[in-house]
Design a protein around this motif. Sequence first.
Motif, PDB file in Angstrom:
ATOM      1  N   LYS A  59      -2.758  -7.413   4.916  1.00  0.00           N
ATOM      2  CA  LYS A  59      -4.390  -7.071   4.878  1.00  0.00           C
ATOM      3  C   LYS A  59      -5.134  -8.298   5.190  1.00  0.00           C
ATOM      4  CE  LYS A  59      -7.643  -6.514   0.884  1.00  0.00           C
ATOM      5  NZ  LYS A  59      -7.818  -6.487  -0.570  1.00  0.00           N
ATOM      6  N   GLU A  71       0.798  -1.303   0.046  1.00  0.00           N
ATOM      7  CA  GLU A  71      -0.031   0.110   0.105  1.00  0.00           C
ATOM      8  C   GLU A  71       0.812   1.291  -0.030  1.00  0.00           C
ATOM      9  OE1 GLU A  71      -3.573   1.122   0.655  1.00  0.00           O
ATOM     10  OE2 GLU A  71      -4.193  -0.601  -0.173  1.00  0.00           O
ATOM     11  N   SER A 105     -12.571  -5.499   5.180  1.00  0.00           N
ATOM     12  CA  SER A 105     -11.124  -5.488   4.868  1.00  0.00           C
ATOM     13  C   SER A 105     -10.621  -4.676   5.842  1.00  0.00           C
ATOM     14  CB  SER A 105     -10.695  -5.341   3.504  1.00  0.00           C
ATOM     15  OG  SER A 105     -11.200  -6.494   2.750  1.00  0.00           O
ATOM     16  N   TRP A 158      -6.543  -3.186   6.898  1.00  0.00           N
ATOM     17  CA  TRP A 158      -4.802  -3.174   6.534  1.00  0.00           C
ATOM     18  C   TRP A 158      -4.275  -2.734   7.907  1.00  0.00           C
ATOM     19  CZ3 TRP A 158      -8.933  -1.903   3.651  1.00  0.00           C
ATOM     20  CH2 TRP A 158      -9.146  -2.253   2.138  1.00  0.00           C
TER      21      TRP A 158
END
Length: 245
Positions: free
Chosen positions: A69, A62, A231, A233
Amino acid sequence: MIISIRTHTWLVFALLSLASLPLLAQEATLPPFSKMESLTDGWEPLEFPNIDQHSHYELTRENGAQVVKAQTSGGASGLITRLNIMPEDSPMLSWRWKVSNVFAKGDARKKSGDDYPARIYVAFEFEPEKAGFFERAKRKTVEVLFGEELPGNALNYIWANTLPEGEFIANPYTDKTMMIAVNSGSGNAGEWVTIERDIMADYRKAFGENPPPIRGIAIMSDSDNTGEQASAWYGDISLTKAKQD
């Protein structure tokens, strides 16, 4: 004796071996996600005996940095790293994270809503001299079943749905785990957020006393109660000495 698998005090770290390690008074380095070649480089899967559907974790990039993730869809599991750190130096816990969304049915005050797109646990050493008979007996039963020595109290830093940012409440399953909303709501969803917490100050506020040694830290994205999807991160997590005035 019946053991509730979802009782976080006993089973959040049920697979975390607490073998004796040197106590660290200096700054401690957690295995950085940014430098890992695989998810097993200093971290281990955290899975629960009666939850077959697991969250998915992978290394990804990222904005030029490697992060972890997590994807959850009706399941629960995490990643853990083992520590044995004396907290006298008031270690500061720092990390950055991002979530795609919060859970519409998420509610930190209810068992049915005890899910979070992102959370970080800090587990502390069990202090048997402060525990009652039934607590010691329950722990011993779990240790016999799983062959592990379990930690004691835990701080649980969460990205909450409706719990106001900065609020402390007991986990709906056990008052041995205190939930701390460091983010709340969807206002920052999709954005990286940096968090810094004074572990000793948080422990004192949560439990009214100084903390014992830190025995482990875990990340987890879970949705087994709400059945929703999200999701998250996770960037590097670090422990450093508290800033001096």
